[in-house]
Design an enzyme around this catalytic site. Structure first.
Site, PDB file in Angstrom:
ATOM      1  N   ARG A  67       0.790  -1.233   0.000  1.00  0.00           N
ATOM      2  CA  ARG A  67       0.000   0.000   0.000  1.00  0.00           C
ATOM      3  C   ARG A  67       0.822   1.282   0.000  1.00  0.00           C
ATOM      4  O   ARG A  67       0.382   2.313  -0.473  1.00  0.00           O
ATOM      5  CB  ARG A  67      -0.953   0.005   1.194  1.00  0.00           C
TER       6      ARG A  67
ATOM      7  N   LYS B  38       0.864 -18.860   6.506  1.00  0.00           N
ATOM      8  CA  LYS B  38      -0.052 -19.186   7.576  1.00  0.00           C
ATOM      9  C   LYS B  38      -0.478 -17.907   8.294  1.00  0.00           C
ATOM     10  O   LYS B  38       0.223 -16.914   8.130  1.00  0.00           O
ATOM     11  CB  LYS B  38       0.565 -20.198   8.543  1.00  0.00           C
TER      12      LYS B  38
ATOM     13  N   LYS C  59      12.831 -26.489   7.026  1.00  0.00           N
ATOM     14  CA  LYS C  59      13.993 -26.739   7.889  1.00  0.00           C
ATOM     15  C   LYS C  59      14.594 -28.101   7.537  1.00  0.00           C
ATOM     16  O   LYS C  59      13.877 -29.097   7.472  1.00  0.00           O
ATOM     17  CB  LYS C  59      13.573 -26.730   9.367  1.00  0.00           C
TER      18      LYS C  59
ATOM     19  N   ASP D 281      -1.420 -20.633  16.750  1.00  0.00           N
ATOM     20  CA  ASP D 281      -0.187 -20.154  16.126  1.00  0.00           C
ATOM     21  C   ASP D 281       0.762 -21.304  15.778  1.00  0.00           C
ATOM     22  O   ASP D 281       1.455 -21.256  14.771  1.00  0.00           O
ATOM     23  CB  ASP D 281       0.505 -19.172  17.092  1.00  0.00           C
TER      24      ASP D 281
ATOM     25  N   HIS E 230       2.791 -26.172  12.640  1.00  0.00           N
ATOM     26  CA  HIS E 230       4.157 -26.647  12.873  1.00  0.00           C
ATOM     27  C   HIS E 230       4.221 -27.949  13.693  1.00  0.00           C
ATOM     28  O   HIS E 230       4.886 -28.898  13.316  1.00  0.00           O
ATOM     29  CB  HIS E 230       4.984 -25.581  13.604  1.00  0.00           C
TER      30      HIS E 230
ATOM     31  N   LYS F  75       6.005 -19.989  24.591  1.00  0.00           N
ATOM     32  CA  LYS F  75       6.910 -18.845  24.462  1.00  0.00           C
ATOM     33  C   LYS F  75       7.498 -18.520  25.835  1.00  0.00           C
ATOM     34  O   LYS F  75       6.962 -18.956  26.857  1.00  0.00           O
ATOM     35  CB  LYS F  75       6.136 -17.635  23.935  1.00  0.00           C
TER      36      LYS F  75
HETATM   37  C1  BG6 Z   1       5.745 -18.769  13.460  1.00  0.00           C
HETATM   38  C2  BG6 Z   1       4.932 -18.335  14.643  1.00  0.00           C
HETATM   39  O1  BG6 Z   1       4.929 -19.425  12.521  1.00  0.00           O
HETATM   40  O2  BG6 Z   1       6.770 -19.658  13.893  1.00  0.00           O
HETATM   41  C3  BG6 Z   1       5.820 -17.672  15.674  1.00  0.00           C
HETATM   42  O3  BG6 Z   1       3.930 -17.421  14.209  1.00  0.00           O
HETATM   43  C4  BG6 Z   1       6.975 -18.574  16.044  1.00  0.00           C
HETATM   44  O4  BG6 Z   1       5.078 -17.317  16.818  1.00  0.00           O
HETATM   45  C5  BG6 Z   1       7.690 -19.077  14.804  1.00  0.00           C
HETATM   46  O5  BG6 Z   1       7.861 -17.847  16.867  1.00  0.00           O
HETATM   47  C6  BG6 Z   1       8.736 -20.130  15.139  1.00  0.00           C
HETATM   48  O6  BG6 Z   1       9.511 -20.396  14.012  1.00  0.00           O
HETATM   49  P1  BG6 Z   1      11.070 -20.614  14.118  1.00  0.00           P
HETATM   50  O7  BG6 Z   1      11.502 -20.893  12.712  1.00  0.00           O
HETATM   51  O8  BG6 Z   1      11.656 -19.368  14.704  1.00  0.00           O
HETATM   52  O9  BG6 Z   1      11.267 -21.797  15.012  1.00  0.00           O
END
Ligand code: BG6
Length: 513
Positions: free
Chosen positions: A61, A173, A207, A260, A265, A362
């Site tokens: 934007r 995502k 990864k 999240d 993941h 976290k």
């Molecule tokens: C993201 C999440 O998808 O993955 C984050 O939104 C998280 O909250 C992150 O910290 C973790 O990814 P990585 O590659 O840092 O382990």
């Protein structure tokens, strides 16, 4: 508008230069673009994998000229160049060449005119720079824009393919926020796209160590015969982060740790650990096995088999840490969870009766992502005089990050006149064997989109299967979020309630080391 017929695009062999295409990034002024996408494109250019006649159009934007946009990216990539993910010194020739191929288009994602301009720009580049009409649209934007952008691209006729000209869309995502919204988004995308044109991103699959789970399991004869309920007591999957919410409260407050991290993941790790061997590494063979295993997870009893928690003030290495509610832009009475743990069962012949314990959080003590395969105890008769605690069962630990590798734990005789057993480790560290090329993890994923290999992307049914497992938790917590909320000190291993999930059956989380 969908193509009237499906078009086959020729397969490209991994390792060859990607075929000519233009990449369009929506969200071009955002963080993801400068931190990960551009450095990944630069790494691809440096290794000669980016198409020779490549062009990149950034759409966002902000009003900005091409030159100003290039300067913005140049400063960002230079700032990151010293990081281990990038080549230590910037390869000026490759970076300079890439930078020249970048242009910028200001536009509001919800304005049909912006797509008219984009169409015009693509045609112009086709004349001057790019050898094909293939286009990769990358949606590096908030989830609320996904459906609308694809609708507009469709209405502008930008998603129609032709012989030798593919059109693909990468969606970051979060893909939906529950079963219903994920299904609705799939349906919306499918109005304008075939499934094979959609690349749903889960960056964990970029990864190396995550991809290695399949290799470890299926390319080694020693693991697979033991990989089942006859030999395995339980499995632990941990994705622990030291970072707190940082500056992402606006997103995180309405999302929380479950949405999240888990259906995406953490379930990727679960699926790769528990799936049956696919018939090949082709995209659909792998993705079908992943869906099957997620579909076999039995309904979680949210009240007894899950824990949600939020971090409070704490400390790490003598440093005071803020609690979640004290973080910038977090509501003083927030009940958003920053940690979640759960116990799952997979109802199939391989896994019936083997609990899978998952946790992610976290602001924890250590950054550590790992999978622990805990084997059963040996029969005790030979060791009647040994304390049972000393007979620690075997465990295989797949270490995903940050200390990438694997470890096998087993018992060995402690030297001396008595029969006494001690636990020893056999450790493999990636860095001792392989020199890791600088990588952000996005290189493989972007390259795979360009060559048309969707193995490392989520298919529609994968995403829905993931949401289906967590839906009972979302429903249960939606009733009374604060009642179910436990707490843990920032910098700790997580809440006591999570330990209790395992303790009732005499098991323990592996400490975060
Ligand atoms: C993201 C999440 O998808 O993955 C984050 O939104 C998280 O909250 C992150 O910290 C973790 O990814 P990585 O590659 O840092 O382990």
């Amino acid at each position: 508008m969908l193509n009237t017929r499906e078009i086959e695009h020729p397969a490209i062999t991994h390792g060859e230069q990607a075929p000519s295409c233009t990449m369009v990034i929506f969200g071009a002024a955002g963080d993801l673009t400068k931190r990960l996408l551009l450095p990944a494109l630069y790494n691809l250019a440096r290794t000669e994998l980016l198409p020779a006649n490549f062009a990149l159009i950034g759409v966002d934007r902000l009003e900005m000229s091409d030159d100003a946009y290039r300067q913005h990216l140049d400063a960002a990539v230079r700032a990151f160049a010293a990081d281990k993910h990038y080549s230590q010194t910037l390869d000026e020739a490759h970076w300079g060449e890439l930078l020249k191929r970048i242009s910028y288009l200001p536009g509001d994602f919800s304005d049909p005119q912006a797509y008219g301009h984009l169409k015009h720009k693509l045609a112009e580049l086709r004349q001057s720079q790019v050898e094909s009409d293939s286009v990769l649209f990358y949606l590096a934007v908030g989830a609320r824009f996904f459906g609308g952008i694809v609708d507009h691209l469709g209405q502008a006729g930008l998603l129609v393919e032709a012989e030798g000209a593919w059109r693909r869309v990468v969606v970051e995502k979060p893909f939906g926020n529950d079963v219903a919204s994920a299904r609705a988004l799939n349906a919306q995308l499918r109005l304008n796209l075939y499934e094979r044109q959609i690349y749903r991103m889960d960056h964990f699959l970029g990864k190396e160590t995550v991809q290695n789970i399949m290799l470890m399991r299926f390319a080694n004869a020693i693991f697979e015969p033991l990989w089942n309920r006859d030999h395995i007591d339980h499995v632990q999957i941990t994705v622990a982060e030291t970072v707190g919410v940082e500056s992402r409260a606006a997103f995180y407050e309405g999302t929380g740790a479950l949405r999240d991290m888990v259906p995406n993941h953490v379930f990727q790790l679960l699926a790769l650990t528990a799936m049956e061997p696919p018939t090949s590494f082709a995209a659909d063979a792998v993705r079908s096995e992943k869906t099957k295993v997620l579909d076999a997870v039995h309904r979680v009893n949210a009240a007894t088999d899950s824990v949600r928690a939020q971090y409070t003030t704490g400390q790490r290495d003598g440093q005071a840490l803020r609690g979640y509610r004290q973080e910038a832009a977090v509501a003083a009475g927030s009940t958003t969870e920053t940690y979640v743990a759960m116990k799952l069962g997979v109802d199939n012949w391989r896994w019936s009766g083997v609990p899978f314990y998952l946790r992610t959080g976290k602001a924890m003590a250590k950054r550590s992502s790992e999978i622990v395969i805990q084997f059963k105890r040996p029969p005790l008769s030979l060791f009647r005089d040994t304390a049972t605690e000393a007979l620690t069962p075997n465990a295989l630990v797949l270490k995903l990050q940050p200390d990438e590798g694997a470890a096998l734990m087993f018992g060995a005789k402690i030297p001396g006149p008595n029969i006494a057993i001690g636990q020893v480790h056999m450790d493999f560290h990636y860095k001792d064997y392989f020199q890791n090329a600088p990588s952000t993890g996005y290189e493989t994923l972007i390259y795979d989109c360009m060559i048309g290999d969707a193995t490392l992307f989520q298919r529609a049914d994968n995403v829905v299967a993931g949401w289906q497992i967590v839906q009972p938790l979302l429903d249960h917590w939606a009733g009374d979020a604060s009642a179910a909320l436990a707490h843990y000190a920032a910098g700790s291993d997580g809440p006591a309630e999570s330990d209790a999930l395992l303790q009732s059956s005499g098991r323990h989380w592996k400490p975060l080391l």
